[in-house]
Design a protein around this motif. Structure first.
Motif, PDB file in Angstrom:
ATOM      1  N   ALA A 153       0.812  -1.223   0.000  1.00  0.00           N
ATOM      2  CA  ALA A 153       0.000   0.000   0.000  1.00  0.00           C
ATOM      3  C   ALA A 153       0.844   1.271   0.000  1.00  0.00           C
ATOM      4  CB  ALA A 153      -0.913   0.001   1.229  1.00  0.00           C
ATOM      5  N   LEU A 154       2.093   1.182   0.439  1.00  0.00           N
ATOM      6  CA  LEU A 154       2.903   2.385   0.641  1.00  0.00           C
ATOM      7  C   LEU A 154       3.029   3.263  -0.600  1.00  0.00           C
ATOM      8  CD1 LEU A 154       4.591   4.045   2.569  1.00  0.00           C
ATOM      9  CD2 LEU A 154       6.584   2.657   1.957  1.00  0.00           C
ATOM     10  N   PRO A 155       3.312   2.737  -1.807  1.00  0.00           N
ATOM     11  CA  PRO A 155       3.429   3.642  -2.968  1.00  0.00           C
ATOM     12  C   PRO A 155       2.152   4.431  -3.233  1.00  0.00           C
ATOM     13  CG  PRO A 155       4.369   1.486  -3.467  1.00  0.00           C
ATOM     14  CD  PRO A 155       3.665   1.339  -2.163  1.00  0.00           C
ATOM     15  N   LEU A 156       1.005   3.778  -3.110  1.00  0.00           N
ATOM     16  CA  LEU A 156      -0.257   4.477  -3.346  1.00  0.00           C
ATOM     17  C   LEU A 156      -0.515   5.513  -2.259  1.00  0.00           C
ATOM     18  CD1 LEU A 156      -2.661   4.641  -5.248  1.00  0.00           C
ATOM     19  CD2 LEU A 156      -3.833   2.938  -3.845  1.00  0.00           C
ATOM     20  N   LEU A 157      -0.156   5.190  -1.007  1.00  0.00           N
ATOM     21  CA  LEU A 157      -0.348   6.140   0.077  1.00  0.00           C
ATOM     22  C   LEU A 157       0.587   7.347  -0.064  1.00  0.00           C
ATOM     23  CD1 LEU A 157      -2.097   3.893   1.349  1.00  0.00           C
ATOM     24  CD2 LEU A 157      -1.133   4.551   3.549  1.00  0.00           C
ATOM     25  N   LEU A 158       1.794   7.123  -0.550  1.00  0.00           N
ATOM     26  CA  LEU A 158       2.711   8.245  -0.766  1.00  0.00           C
ATOM     27  C   LEU A 158       2.198   9.159  -1.874  1.00  0.00           C
ATOM     28  CD1 LEU A 158       6.204   6.517  -0.436  1.00  0.00           C
ATOM     29  CD2 LEU A 158       5.031   7.982   1.233  1.00  0.00           C
ATOM     30  N   LYS A 159       1.578   8.552  -2.880  1.00  0.00           N
ATOM     31  CA  LYS A 159       0.948   9.367  -3.923  1.00  0.00           C
ATOM     32  C   LYS A 159      -0.200  10.175  -3.330  1.00  0.00           C
ATOM     33  CE  LYS A 159      -1.169   9.045  -8.506  1.00  0.00           C
ATOM     34  NZ  LYS A 159      -1.596   8.121  -9.601  1.00  0.00           N
ATOM     35  N   PRO A 200      -3.593  -0.783   5.872  1.00  0.00           N
ATOM     36  CA  PRO A 200      -3.339   0.497   5.187  1.00  0.00           C
ATOM     37  C   PRO A 200      -3.859   1.699   5.957  1.00  0.00           C
ATOM     38  CG  PRO A 200      -4.113  -1.144   3.623  1.00  0.00           C
ATOM     39  CD  PRO A 200      -4.275  -1.749   4.983  1.00  0.00           C
ATOM     40  N   LEU A 201      -4.953   1.523   6.704  1.00  0.00           N
ATOM     41  CA  LEU A 201      -5.470   2.631   7.508  1.00  0.00           C
ATOM     42  C   LEU A 201      -4.515   2.954   8.659  1.00  0.00           C
ATOM     43  CD1 LEU A 201      -9.243   1.613   7.656  1.00  0.00           C
ATOM     44  CD2 LEU A 201      -8.161   3.298   6.151  1.00  0.00           C
ATOM     45  N   ILE A 202      -3.923   1.909   9.248  1.00  0.00           N
ATOM     46  CA  ILE A 202      -2.929   2.124  10.305  1.00  0.00           C
ATOM     47  C   ILE A 202      -1.709   2.831   9.734  1.00  0.00           C
ATOM     48  CG2 ILE A 202      -1.425   0.988  11.972  1.00  0.00           C
ATOM     49  CD1 ILE A 202      -4.364   0.866  12.706  1.00  0.00           C
ATOM     50  N   LEU A 203      -1.300   2.438   8.536  1.00  0.00           N
ATOM     51  CA  LEU A 203      -0.156   3.089   7.888  1.00  0.00           C
ATOM     52  C   LEU A 203      -0.469   4.562   7.605  1.00  0.00           C
ATOM     53  CD1 LEU A 203       2.629   2.973   6.592  1.00  0.00           C
ATOM     54  CD2 LEU A 203       1.549   2.113   4.499  1.00  0.00           C
ATOM     55  N   ALA A 204      -1.680   4.844   7.134  1.00  0.00           N
ATOM     56  CA  ALA A 204      -2.071   6.237   6.883  1.00  0.00           C
ATOM     57  C   ALA A 204      -2.043   7.046   8.177  1.00  0.00           C
ATOM     58  CB  ALA A 204      -3.463   6.292   6.252  1.00  0.00           C
ATOM     59  N   ALA A 205      -2.535   6.455   9.257  1.00  0.00           N
ATOM     60  CA  ALA A 205      -2.505   7.142  10.548  1.00  0.00           C
ATOM     61  C   ALA A 205      -1.062   7.439  10.966  1.00  0.00           C
ATOM     62  CB  ALA A 205      -3.200   6.297  11.607  1.00  0.00           C
ATOM     63  N   GLY A 206      -0.155   6.487  10.712  1.00  0.00           N
ATOM     64  CA  GLY A 206       1.249   6.706  11.037  1.00  0.00           C
ATOM     65  C   GLY A 206       1.863   7.822  10.214  1.00  0.00           C
ATOM     66  N   LEU A 207       1.488   7.910   8.929  1.00  0.00           N
ATOM     67  CA  LEU A 207       2.011   8.987   8.085  1.00  0.00           C
ATOM     68  C   LEU A 207       1.487  10.346   8.537  1.00  0.00           C
ATOM     69  CD1 LEU A 207       1.823   7.291   4.568  1.00  0.00           C
ATOM     70  CD2 LEU A 207       3.864   7.764   5.923  1.00  0.00           C
ATOM     71  N   TYR A 208       0.203  10.386   8.919  1.00  0.00           N
ATOM     72  CA  TYR A 208      -0.343  11.637   9.464  1.00  0.00           C
ATOM     73  C   TYR A 208       0.416  12.039  10.729  1.00  0.00           C
ATOM     74  CZ  TYR A 208      -4.518  12.071   6.496  1.00  0.00           C
ATOM     75  OH  TYR A 208      -5.369  12.258   5.439  1.00  0.00           O
TER      76      TYR A 208
END
Length: 221
Positions: A17-23, A193-201
């Motif tokens: 999921a990381l490449p799409l989340l970085l986009k 992916p939601l946990i990863l998004a929370a971490g990026l925020y």
């Protein structure tokens, strides 16, 4: 425990999921880069109007601020994106998000700037005018710098709120970070992916939150 780790902290799913989340993060930053300067400028103009001598201008600014502070930003966004097409005005998701967030955040910036301008003693402006500065020069060189310094933690706090507000853009299918995470979740049936998004925020906002705390302590001290 293994089921929880598999469902919420699946490193394989996160890596996919990381490449799409970085986009999506790029779109989040683009929204912020557009909305924050526009909102600050609109808020400053509304604050100046709300402290003007002209009654019509002052009450118009107050009505604008009250209206868009009272309206939930999600309702405003849906109205602009899904309601205006019934009047023949169809906007792209990015344009709808930009306009909705600009209106909402201009109102909040206006209240912050207004408080800052009112916190500057009148004697400062009077002294500047007595030296030969014009009212515009007094505003730019005397009142505004002091007002901004006095409310800097509030301004930065509003910036944090704007970054968090960008997650609402997912409801109009704009490809910001939360939308990207939810898209991967719907494909993988996994919440990682939601946990990863929370971490990026968190990585994005935590330094700013600490900076706000530092400014608050400095002003208080």
């Amino acid at each position: 425990m293994d089921a929880i780790l598999q469902q919420f902290f699946n490193w394989g799913v996160m890596a996919q999921a990381l490449p799409l989340l970085l986009k999506g993060l790029g779109m989040t930053l683009l929204i912020c880069a557009v909305v924050i300067p526009l909102g600050a400028l609109g808020g400053l103009l509304a604050a100046l109007a709300s402290t003007a001598q002209a009654r019509a201008l002052r009450w118009s600014a107050i009505a604008f601020v009250d209206l868009f502070r009272a309206l939930p930003p999600l309702v405003l966004l849906i109205f602009i994106y899904a309601g205006l097409p019934f009047a023949g005005l169809r906007l792209s998701p990015f344009a709808a998000v930009t306009i909705a967030f600009f209106l909402n955040n201009s109102a909040y910036f206006a209240e912050i700037f207004r408080a800052g301008l009112l916190s500057v003693p009148k004697g400062q402006a009077e002294a500047a005018l007595s030296t030969g500065l014009t009212p515009a020069q007094t505003l730019i060189w005397v009142r505004l710098p002091q007002a901004t310094r006095n409310v800097l933690p509030d301004l930065l706090s509003n910036v944090v709120e704007i970054v968090k507000l960008t997650s609402l853009a997912s409801v109009v299918s704009l490809g910001e970070m939360l939308h990207a995470a939810d898209l991967v979740r719907s494909v993988t049936y996994n919440a990682s992916p939601l946990i990863l998004a929370a971490g990026l925020y968190l990585l994005l906002l935590w330094p700013l939150v600490r900076l706000i705390g530092r400014f608050e302590r400095r002003i208080a001290g």
